[in-house]
Design a protein around this motif. Structure first.
Motif, PDB file in Angstrom:
ATOM      1  N   GLU A   4      -6.243  -0.556   4.033  1.00  0.00           N
ATOM      2  CA  GLU A   4      -5.352  -0.300   5.169  1.00  0.00           C
ATOM      3  C   GLU A   4      -6.046  -0.599   6.497  1.00  0.00           C
ATOM      4  O   GLU A   4      -5.438  -1.124   7.427  1.00  0.00           O
ATOM      5  CB  GLU A   4      -4.876   1.151   5.135  1.00  0.00           C
ATOM      6  N   TRP A  49      -8.151   1.960  -1.201  1.00  0.00           N
ATOM      7  CA  TRP A  49      -6.853   1.810  -0.535  1.00  0.00           C
ATOM      8  C   TRP A  49      -6.966   2.081   0.965  1.00  0.00           C
ATOM      9  O   TRP A  49      -6.345   1.390   1.787  1.00  0.00           O
ATOM     10  CB  TRP A  49      -5.813   2.744  -1.165  1.00  0.00           C
ATOM     11  N   HIS A  84       3.689   5.416  11.262  1.00  0.00           N
ATOM     12  CA  HIS A  84       3.810   4.682  10.007  1.00  0.00           C
ATOM     13  C   HIS A  84       5.272   4.500   9.616  1.00  0.00           C
ATOM     14  O   HIS A  84       5.677   3.427   9.159  1.00  0.00           O
ATOM     15  CB  HIS A  84       3.051   5.411   8.892  1.00  0.00           C
ATOM     16  N   ALA A  90      -4.794  10.406   3.702  1.00  0.00           N
ATOM     17  CA  ALA A  90      -4.230   9.342   2.874  1.00  0.00           C
ATOM     18  C   ALA A  90      -3.232   9.902   1.872  1.00  0.00           C
ATOM     19  O   ALA A  90      -2.197   9.300   1.600  1.00  0.00           O
ATOM     20  CB  ALA A  90      -5.342   8.606   2.139  1.00  0.00           C
ATOM     21  N   SER A 121      -6.990  -4.949   6.196  1.00  0.00           N
ATOM     22  CA  SER A 121      -6.255  -5.717   5.187  1.00  0.00           C
ATOM     23  C   SER A 121      -6.432  -7.213   5.377  1.00  0.00           C
ATOM     24  O   SER A 121      -6.399  -7.977   4.412  1.00  0.00           O
ATOM     25  CB  SER A 121      -4.770  -5.351   5.229  1.00  0.00           C
ATOM     26  N   MET A 131       0.821  -1.210   0.000  1.00  0.00           N
ATOM     27  CA  MET A 131       0.000   0.000   0.000  1.00  0.00           C
ATOM     28  C   MET A 131       0.858   1.264   0.000  1.00  0.00           C
ATOM     29  O   MET A 131       0.354   2.354  -0.274  1.00  0.00           O
ATOM     30  CB  MET A 131      -0.936   0.006   1.208  1.00  0.00           C
ATOM     31  N   ASP A 132       2.143   1.142   0.300  1.00  0.00           N
ATOM     32  CA  ASP A 132       3.009   2.317   0.273  1.00  0.00           C
ATOM     33  C   ASP A 132       3.505   2.634  -1.132  1.00  0.00           C
ATOM     34  O   ASP A 132       4.035   3.713  -1.372  1.00  0.00           O
ATOM     35  CB  ASP A 132       4.203   2.111   1.204  1.00  0.00           C
TER      36      ASP A 132
END
Length: 738
Positions: free
Chosen positions: A248, A244, A658, A701, A251, A138-139
């Motif tokens: 997150e 997305w 994060h 986001a 997941s 997702m990054d």
């Protein structure tokens, strides 16, 4: 005397208009069921179509690393590779991509050799394709992974009820398609009159069975369920960003659906704890009613819940991070759906709040905390109204008998009604049968129909402890365990004690599951914590409020839970990184953990020395703990040796969290990463999370992934100061009113 065509519980169904109405209703229900099946098939096909190129890419990368010489292994050495190697082919992937036609054009490569080479490369590609696992990063989103997340979003949004509805639709379509042609003659009186008696009775009987199916469907509101789920499956997501963000947040559900739709489930024997076939078969045959669950179970979790139900009195010892709690809740929800009313969970004080929250979030069951000064009143309410009583080891012996106001004797049996199921978390707390908490538990385990002990400690390393626990569950097995030890290996031990013990490891079952498992560990402030917190609030000092939970280490609830998490990680030989914003909190943690802790990494430690500490932590054999200030360790260092991350407190800027987690959860990490965030209820932690959750999620986001945010994670802006001032003021008012 029953009339022709009558079915039990229903009057005879006459021919003509009334029978025609039944058939029309059945056709309408069949249409709804078929529409749901078609919509579901389209959604599943979309996931598979999006998954295929990602899997193909991973397979290609694996094949590119396999030397062309391995083709000989597949053909038992019969394949001649000289001409292929002279033509520049070095890997199996190159042969596979070239295909037969291209290979036949090469000098010295005949048709037979080309066919053999491609066939061998195809067999290797198929074997590799069965083992590769698609990870969703997702990054670093890109069009192909976005397409997969968007396709999965439809199925995840439909919720856990989709599986039940799909099964119901399949069953109804099969039954109605068989019954409707047989019942069709009942639409006309003349046609019925001209039919023979046997055929007429079959037609009327078919109408009766159809009517019964319609009544069952109406009672369960099946037509409305089919219609609603079809709408959910056809609804387009608002945007890729929304998908997305949802990925997150949950997941695990996305990966669970991915495994279910693409066949990427883990090895069956491993997911079933290498259990003997006769026991595994009995467990698989156990039905699991999930109508009162609010979450979809992964395959191995469903097996764990069935194991607890089928074997009745057992220990589940899955490695930490595999969801023992949700397996227990699934078993409780099944029993509740089948008429059970009273259940009990016994756990350490440090996880009581988590249990209460999880029960309410993951099921429709009623959770009743039985703890603290009002525990007797709460217990009385549970006894009268039912639900899941959640209590602690130390509170259990104080619970009164039915109708009594006095504390019950430790060895006496629990009040009626006895809990249909008793769940004991961290069961190794009662390994010594002579302690007060163990004696208090004995009466409850004796009275409960189902008992589930849970522990993350591998029992194969502690046979005496296992024998003590299983003595309460299956005494006859405890006798058989005499002399068994783990010298033959963990799998041999598990097979020997399979009637009462199930354990799975992460590497056995997480092939297609998320590489990041996040758990909020909610704690209730102890009396000492609360006193320190009140002093910090009175001073109006925001940073002091944030670390007040560690001000008095001897009674710190957060520190106690941190010790438990580190101990469990040590039992499983996992490395741990502990992050805090505050150096004095890290000093407190270091003193609590002793010599096994490396660090702390802090802003005043030179960069070269920081890397040296990380290198020693990485090189340490087995379990180790690294302490780090979140600002110092959150950027520039790779800590992928760690698979457990503990955050001592939430951060004002989520970017800090994060980036810190990303130090461990990054390329090179071979195990799923567990992130445990320590939080205190009715405190600055709860206020901070509430405020941050109300910020614009879409903006966050984008901003969280922006270059500016990544470059300046600890920047303090006006909004941060506003948050701090608001929390201080609100907490001062709340405590003054309390």
């Amino acid at each position: 005397m029953r009339g022709a065509g009558a079915t039990p519980g229903h009057p005879p169904v006459p021919a003509g208009r009334r029978a025609g109405a039944v058939l029309d209703a059945a056709l309408s229900l069949l249409d709804g069921a078929q529409r749901l099946l078609d919509d579901h098939d389209r959604a599943v096909t979309a996931v598979r179509d999006a998954h295929r190129p990602l899997r193909r890419k991973l397979t290609g990368a694996e094949l590119a690393a396999i030397p062309v010489s391995r083709l000989k292994d597949v053909t038992s050495g019969r394949l001649r590779l000289g001409a292929l190697e002279q033509a520049g082919f070095t890997s199996v992937g190159e042969v596979y991509e070239a295909g037969r036609h291209a290979l036949r054009q090469l000098p010295g490569v005949g048709g037979h050799t080309a066919d053999q080479a491609v066939a061998a490369a195809t067999r290797i590609a198929e074997a590799v394709g069965e083992t590769v696992s698609v990870r969703i990063d997702m990054d670093h989103p890109e069009p192909r992974t976005t397409a997969l997340v968007t396709a999965l979003h439809r199925l995840v949004e439909a919720g856990p009820g989709l599986r039940r509805a799909h099964d119901s639709a399949e069953r109804l379509t099969t039954e109605l398609r068989a019954l409707l042609p047989e019942a069709e003659p009942t639409r006309g009186r003349l046609r019925m009159a001209l039919m023979g008696r046997e055929r007429r009775e079959r037609a009327l009987g078919a109408v009766g069975r159809i009517r019964q199916r319609l009544d069952e469907a109406a009672e369960a509101d099946v037509p409305m369920l089919f219609a609603q789920l079809s709408v959910d499956l056809l609804r387009e997501p608002a945007s890729d960003v929304e998908c997305w963000i949802d990925f997150e947040l949950r997941s695990a559900e996305y990966y669970s659906v991915l495994a279910e739709t693409t066949g990427g489930a883990p090895d069956v024997a491993a997911s079933e704890g290498f259990m003997p076939s006769e026991i595994a078969g009995r467990v698989r045959a156990q039905q699991l009613d999930d109508t009162r669950l609010r979450v979809s179970l992964r395959g191995y979790q469903s097996f764990g819940a069935r194991f607890a139900l089928s074997q009745r009195r057992v220990i589940i010892g899955d490695e930490m991070g595999l969801g023992k709690t949700v397996q227990a809740i699934a078993a409780l929800a099944h029993l509740a759906a089948r008429g059970g009313t009273h259940f009990m969970v016994v756990c350490p004080n440090s996880v009581l709040i988590n249990w209460t929250r999880e029960i309410r979030a993951r099921s429709t069951l009623r959770a009743v905390p039985v703890h603290g000064p009002e525990r007797r009143e709460a217990f009385r309410e549970w006894r009268e109204r039912g639900g899941v009583a959640v209590t602690t080891f130390d509170s259990l012996h104080t619970l009164p008998l039915a109708g009594d106001a006095e504390p019950r004797a430790e060895a006496m049996k629990p009040p009626s009604p006895e809990p249909r199921m008793l769940v004991v978390d961290e069961a190794h707390y009662v390994k010594n049968p002579d302690t007060r908490r163990s004696r208090a538990l004995s009466g409850w385990t004796a009275g409960a129909e189902h008992v589930l002990f849970m522990t993350g400690t591998p029992m194969e390393n502690r046979v005496a402890e296992f024998r003590s626990l299983v003595q309460r569950l299956q005494p006859e097995l405890a006798q058989a365990v005499e002399g068994i030890d783990a010298v033959a290996g963990s799998h041999a031990f598990r097979r020997a004690v399979a009637p009462a013990y199930l354990r799975r490891n992460q590497q056995d079952v997480l092939a297609e599951l998320p590489a990041l498992v996040q758990v909020d560990e909610w704690e209730e402030l102890s009396a000492g914590d609360l006193a320190a917190y009140r002093e910090a609030v009175a001073s109006g000092h925001f940073m002091r409020m944030r670390r007040a939970a560690y001000a008095r280490p001897g009674t710190s609830a957060k520190l106690g839970r941190l010790r438990e998490l580190v101990t469990e990680a040590a039992e499983n030989e996992l490395k741990v990184v502990v992050f805090s914003y505050f150096q004095d909190v890290l000093a407190t943690v270091r003193e609590a953990l002793g010599e096994r802790a490396f660090g702390p990494l802090a802003g005043d430690v030179p960069a070269a020395r920081r890397q040296g500490i990380v290198d020693r932590f990485t090189a340490a054999p087995g379990h180790a703990v690294l302490l780090s200030q979140i600002q110092a360790g959150g950027v520039g260092l790779n800590m992928q040796a760690a698979s457990v991350v503990i955050l001592c407190e939430p951060q004002v800027k989520p970017t800090l969290e994060h980036q810190a987690v990303a130090r461990a959860h990054r390329m090179g990490q071979v195990r799923p990463v567990q992130v445990h965030r320590l939080l205190a209820v009715d405190s600055v932690d709860q206020r901070l999370l509430h405020i941050l959750a109300n910020k614009n999620r879409l903006f966050d986001a984008y901003a969280r992934r922006s270059d500016l945010a990544d470059a300046t994670p600890d920047a303090i802006d006006a909004s941060d100061r506003d948050i701090a001032r608001r929390i201080v003021e609100e907490e001062q008012v709340r405590l003054a009113e309390g």
